[in-house]
Design an enzyme around this catalytic site. Structure first.
Site, short mmCIF file in Angstrom:
data_model
loop_
_atom_site.label_atom_id
_atom_site.label_comp_id
_atom_site.label_asym_id
_atom_site.label_seq_id
_atom_site.Cartn_x
_atom_site.Cartn_y
_atom_site.Cartn_z
N LYS A 34 -5.99 5.43 -11.73
CA LYS A 34 -7.04 4.90 -10.77
C LYS A 34 -6.25 3.96 -9.90
CE LYS A 34 -7.41 0.19 -11.84
NZ LYS A 34 -7.61 -1.09 -10.49
N ASP A 61 -10.82 2.87 -6.70
CA ASP A 61 -11.46 1.14 -6.96
C ASP A 61 -10.78 0.47 -5.88
OD1 ASP A 61 -11.84 -1.18 -8.06
OD2 ASP A 61 -9.87 -1.43 -8.72
N ASP A 66 -19.64 -5.06 1.80
CA ASP A 66 -20.59 -5.30 3.23
C ASP A 66 -21.28 -4.94 3.01
OD1 ASP A 66 -20.05 -5.57 5.79
OD2 ASP A 66 -18.31 -4.96 5.83
N THR A 125 -13.57 -11.60 -12.89
CA THR A 125 -12.68 -12.14 -13.98
C THR A 125 -11.67 -13.47 -13.23
OG1 THR A 125 -11.22 -10.15 -13.97
CG2 THR A 125 -12.99 -10.66 -15.39
N ARG A 216 -0.36 -0.99 -17.68
CA ARG A 216 0.98 -1.79 -17.54
C ARG A 216 1.38 -1.43 -19.22
NH1 ARG A 216 0.47 -7.93 -15.92
NH2 ARG A 216 -1.76 -7.25 -16.06
O1 C5P Z 1 -1.74 -3.61 -16.10
P1 C5P Z 1 -3.32 -3.80 -16.89
O2 C5P Z 1 -3.51 -2.89 -17.96
O3 C5P Z 1 -3.85 -4.86 -16.41
O4 C5P Z 1 -3.90 -2.92 -15.66
C1 C5P Z 1 -5.75 -3.24 -15.40
C2 C5P Z 1 -5.81 -2.98 -13.63
O5 C5P Z 1 -7.34 -3.22 -13.39
C3 C5P Z 1 -5.12 -3.25 -12.82
O6 C5P Z 1 -4.80 -2.26 -11.92
C4 C5P Z 1 -6.05 -4.46 -12.45
O7 C5P Z 1 -6.50 -5.17 -10.94
C5 C5P Z 1 -7.62 -4.31 -12.94
N1 C5P Z 1 -8.52 -4.84 -13.27
C6 C5P Z 1 -8.72 -5.86 -13.72
N2 C5P Z 1 -8.99 -6.93 -14.38
C7 C5P Z 1 -10.64 -6.88 -14.05
C8 C5P Z 1 -10.99 -5.55 -12.86
C9 C5P Z 1 -10.19 -5.11 -13.07
O8 C5P Z 1 -7.58 -6.39 -14.52
N3 C5P Z 1 -11.93 -7.40 -13.88
#
Ligand code: C5P
Length: 237
Positions: A34, A61, A66, A125, A216
């Site tokens: 992603k 993503d 718009d 979220t 992460r």
């Molecule tokens: O590092 P981590 O597992 O928290 O990354 C989650 C990914 O999903 C990040 O790119 C974050 O921006 C994205 N994301 C999220 N929560 C959302 C929408 C997208 O953590 N509600």
């Protein structure tokens, strides 16, 4: 679907080389990569191409929001890159969603790619019920998520992004084929970081998630490939 194919690793970086190296490392043990606003604003289409050249499917993503004509134009602009998954905001409304879906299908056919999944973001979220009130929405977050999910399913979207705790209500508001793309995933025992509501990969798939977005826990691991393999294994229970 193989458990590993469900995993899209979020590479939240501005460095193309770092993203390419991680994509190479993860090739074969996750379903795709992603790339989000941070990466795309820094590196654009060239950065996308560099990561895609590793052979990994890409979830782009960019959360388009718009007027219908502009969202359709943005989708036309990224279509030659052949993303596997795209995101738009469902709050753009029914016509915007329909145009996005139609344009994605037309452009993919023109460029010889499979049609990307056009997936909808409902309520970020980072917003809670008090934020909803502040922007003049009387419904609580859960009701608004369900409304927008149903609207997305009725207006041509292939799926939506939802938090682990929204999986059941998203499924109930849509249909069994609607793709649920779920971030906020943490393997048992790993650090939550800034994620407040997390679920394990196994529980999320059990609850009905189609794709798990995991950053992460893979990217910051000492051995990202081994971490991804362990996560895929854990999905089988
Ligand atoms: O590092 P981590 O597992 O928290 O990354 C989650 C990914 O999903 C990040 O790119 C974050 O921006 C994205 N994301 C999220 N929560 C959302 C929408 C997208 O953590 N509600």
């Amino acid at each position: 679907m193989k458990p590993s194919d469900r995993i899209y690793c979020a590479l939240d970086t501005v460095e193309t080389q770092k993203a390419v190296d991680l994509a190479k490392t993860l090739n074969g043990v996750v379903g795709g990569i992603k790339l989000g606003l941070e990466f795309y604003c820094a590196n654009g289409a060239d950065g996308f191409k560099a990561v895609a050249e590793t052979g990994m499917p890409i979830f782009l993503d960019l959360k388009f929001h718009d007027i219908p004509n502009t969202v359709a134009g943005a989708i036309r602009a990224v279509a030659p890159l052949g993303p596997k998954i795209l995101t738009i905001h469902t709050q753009g409304g029914p016509e915007m969603m329909r145009r996005a879906s139609e344009t994605a299908a037309e452009e993919a056919a023109k460029h010889g790619h499979a049609k990307p999944w056009v997936t909808g973001v409902t309520i970020l979220t980072s917003l809670d019920d008090s934020d909803m009130k502040a922007i003049g929405v009387e419904d609580v977050v859960a009701d608004q998520v369900a409304r927008l999910a149903a609207l997305g399913a009725e207006n041509g979207l292939d799926g939506m992004v939802c938090s682990p705790r929204e999986i059941s209500l998203a499924r109930a508001a849509t249909n069994p084929d609607f793709k649920l793309v779920v971030p906020g995933i943490r393997p048992a025992g790993s650090a939550a970081g800034d994620q407040k509501r997390v679920m394990t990969p196994f529980d999320a798939v059990e609850a009905g998630a189609d794709v798990l977005v995991i950053g992460r826990p893979i990217t910051q691991a000492d051995d990202p490939r081994a971490a991804a393999e362990a996560i895929a294994k854990s999905i089988n229970g």
